[in-house]
Design an enzyme around this catalytic site. Structure first.
Site, PDB file in Angstrom:
ATOM      1  N   TYR A  85     -57.651-114.168 -18.983  1.00 18.87           N
ATOM      2  CA  TYR A  85     -58.264-114.778 -19.949  1.00 18.87           C
ATOM      3  C   TYR A  85     -59.041-113.629 -20.467  1.00 18.87           C
ATOM      4  CZ  TYR A  85     -62.319-116.972 -22.103  1.00 18.87           C
ATOM      5  OH  TYR A  85     -63.315-117.595 -22.840  1.00 18.87           O
ATOM      6  N   TYR A 111     -68.838-111.282  -3.777  1.00 19.50           N
ATOM      7  CA  TYR A 111     -68.347-110.855  -5.347  1.00 19.50           C
ATOM      8  C   TYR A 111     -69.271-109.942  -6.081  1.00 19.50           C
ATOM      9  CZ  TYR A 111     -67.226-111.273 -10.252  1.00 19.50           C
ATOM     10  OH  TYR A 111     -67.250-110.841 -11.526  1.00 19.50           O
ATOM     11  N   GLY A 115     -53.472-114.623 -13.844  1.00 20.03           N
ATOM     12  CA  GLY A 115     -53.097-114.353 -15.336  1.00 20.03           C
ATOM     13  C   GLY A 115     -51.885-114.894 -15.412  1.00 20.03           C
ATOM     14  N   ALA A 173     -59.134-106.016 -13.656  1.00 20.11           N
ATOM     15  CA  ALA A 173     -58.713-106.740 -12.563  1.00 20.11           C
ATOM     16  C   ALA A 173     -59.615-107.076 -11.215  1.00 20.11           C
ATOM     17  CB  ALA A 173     -57.384-105.952 -11.987  1.00 20.11           C
ATOM     18  N   PHE A 194     -72.338-112.360 -18.127  1.00 22.31           N
ATOM     19  CA  PHE A 194     -72.617-113.713 -17.522  1.00 22.31           C
ATOM     20  C   PHE A 194     -71.610-114.712 -17.680  1.00 22.31           C
ATOM     21  CE2 PHE A 194     -76.686-111.541 -17.843  1.00 22.31           C
ATOM     22  CZ  PHE A 194     -77.330-111.939 -16.817  1.00 22.31           C
ATOM     23  N   SER A 202     -70.534-107.325 -13.380  1.00 27.57           N
ATOM     24  CA  SER A 202     -70.976-108.717 -13.692  1.00 27.57           C
ATOM     25  C   SER A 202     -72.358-108.911 -13.313  1.00 27.57           C
ATOM     26  CB  SER A 202     -70.159-109.518 -12.440  1.00 27.57           C
ATOM     27  OG  SER A 202     -70.742-110.717 -12.481  1.00 27.57           O
ATOM     28  N   LYS A 255     -68.776-106.073  -6.949  1.00 27.18           N
ATOM     29  CA  LYS A 255     -68.852-105.460  -8.360  1.00 27.18           C
ATOM     30  C   LYS A 255     -69.964-104.136  -8.189  1.00 27.18           C
ATOM     31  CE  LYS A 255     -65.932-107.458 -10.891  1.00 27.18           C
ATOM     32  NZ  LYS A 255     -64.937-106.852 -11.673  1.00 27.18           N
ATOM     33  N   ARG A 312     -77.449-127.869  -7.468  1.00 24.39           N
ATOM     34  CA  ARG A 312     -76.536-127.107  -6.464  1.00 24.39           C
ATOM     35  C   ARG A 312     -77.290-126.139  -5.627  1.00 24.39           C
ATOM     36  NH1 ARG A 312     -71.476-125.341 -10.145  1.00 24.39           N
ATOM     37  NH2 ARG A 312     -73.240-124.325 -11.157  1.00 24.39           N
TER      38      ARG A 312
END
Length: 333
Positions: free
Chosen positions: A11, A141, A36, A74, A177, A117, A145, A287
């Site tokens: 995206y 994650y 992708g 990626a 973000f 990120s 990063k 959450r």
């Protein structure tokens, strides 16, 4: 000038490819198509279907196309899922970045724009995140990063110790973000975890979109987040690439933030207005771990990377909805 875009069939990556072409640069794409789509890559753009963990293929791609720099997007990008799949996340994001760096060093490629990120910050205890806000990632994650940023900085330092500055790695990492919208109707966000696709998918199948918590200490009780348009984001990636290729020094890290943010309820209201579909979101419990507000300033990026919020919230929603409508039955499940 040829630039390799890792994850260029995704995206965000596919929008970066379009922005490179518009700037007169020649993109090359490498993507394993794990998230992708080959049809997101223009037919006249060289496309290598491979993982960045395949070092020999990465080296061959850099060499064959005379690549001057890499825009590295990626990776495994699902923070929530990364908690359940930490080893996979580290393999894709840490080992993948290390393998890419090894190939770049071996082939003498000295320019790198890294897609980092805002997950590196975790849950910051400030109203407005800056580049000086301490990092405290709360998922594999986010950790991966941040380690990627460290790896890149270490390689740059190793290359410059006692050597020619022309041989050192020139780099910058861009933290952002919530990326939304579409720069062209043929490209759209397919993530099963992002707010816009979740709401659009619910509406398309006659379900009621949900809001997780409406009792936060925010103006309307729902979480406030930074939403930025994918085309604005892609533009600043290309400006960073151009400046690095020109031999200029950039900051090691930039936040691409709105400075204001939007609430989940504002998003829902705008989607209702743009789509013409009347709905009242179902309020679900909070959450665990969702902070009330995370918003970043983009001042440094505005100064150095021509960063600007060129699309307001309505434009973000309208462009995303147009792309989703055009996709129709071709929208990936």
């Amino acid at each position: 000038m040829t630039w390799l875009v890792t994850g260029g069939a995704g995206y965000i990556g596919s929008h970066v490819v379009l922005a490179l072409r518009e700037a007169g640069l020649a993109p090359v794409v490498i993507d394993d198509l794990s998230s992708g789509f080959a049809r997101f890559v223009p037919e006249d753009v060289p496309f290598v279907q491979a993982s960045i963990l395949d070092g020999e293929t990465v080296r061959g791609t850099l060499r064959e196309h005379g690549v001057e720099g890499v825009i590295h997007l990626a990776g495994f990008k699902y923070a929530g899922v990364s908690v359940r799949r930490p080893l996979h996340t580290y393999a894709q994001n840490v080992q993948g970045t290390a393998t890419l760096l090894e190939a770049m060093v071996a082939e003498g490629v000295r320019n790198l724009v890294f897609s980092s990120s805002a997950a590196t910050f975790g849950t910051p205890d400030v109203d407005l995140v800056t580049e000086q806000t301490p990092t405290n990632p709360e998922s594999p994650y986010g950790e991966s990063k941040l380690i990627g940023e460290w790896l890149i900085a270490d390689v740059a330092r190793a290359g410059s110790d006692g050597g020619n500055d022309d041989d050192r790695l020139r780099h910058t990492s861009l933290r952002y973000f919530n990326v939304v919208g579409s720069g062209t109707p043929r490209l759209f966000d397919t993530s099963p975890h992002n707010l816009f696709p979740l709401v659009f998918d619910a509406l398309a199948h006659g379900r009621t979109p949900q809001i997780n918590g409406d009792d936060y200490p925010t103006p309307d009780g729902t979480c406030v987040r930074d939403y930025v348009h994918v085309a604005d984001l892609a533009h600043s990636h290309v400006v960073a690439a151009q400046r690095l290729a020109a031999g200029e020094t950039l900051e090691p890290v930039y936040n691409l933030g709105s400075g204001e943010g939007s609430s989940v309820r504002q998003i829902m209201d705008t989607i209702r207005e743009v789509t013409g579909i009347d709905f009242t979101p179902e309020i679900k419990p909070r959450r665990p771990g969702d902070p009330a507000r995370i918003v970043a300033t983009g001042e440094l990026a505005r100064r150095d990377l021509d960063w600007a919020m060129r699309h307001d919230l309505r434009a973000m929603v309208a462009s995303a909805w147009e792309a989703r409508q055009l996709a129709g039955n071709d929208y990936p499940a």
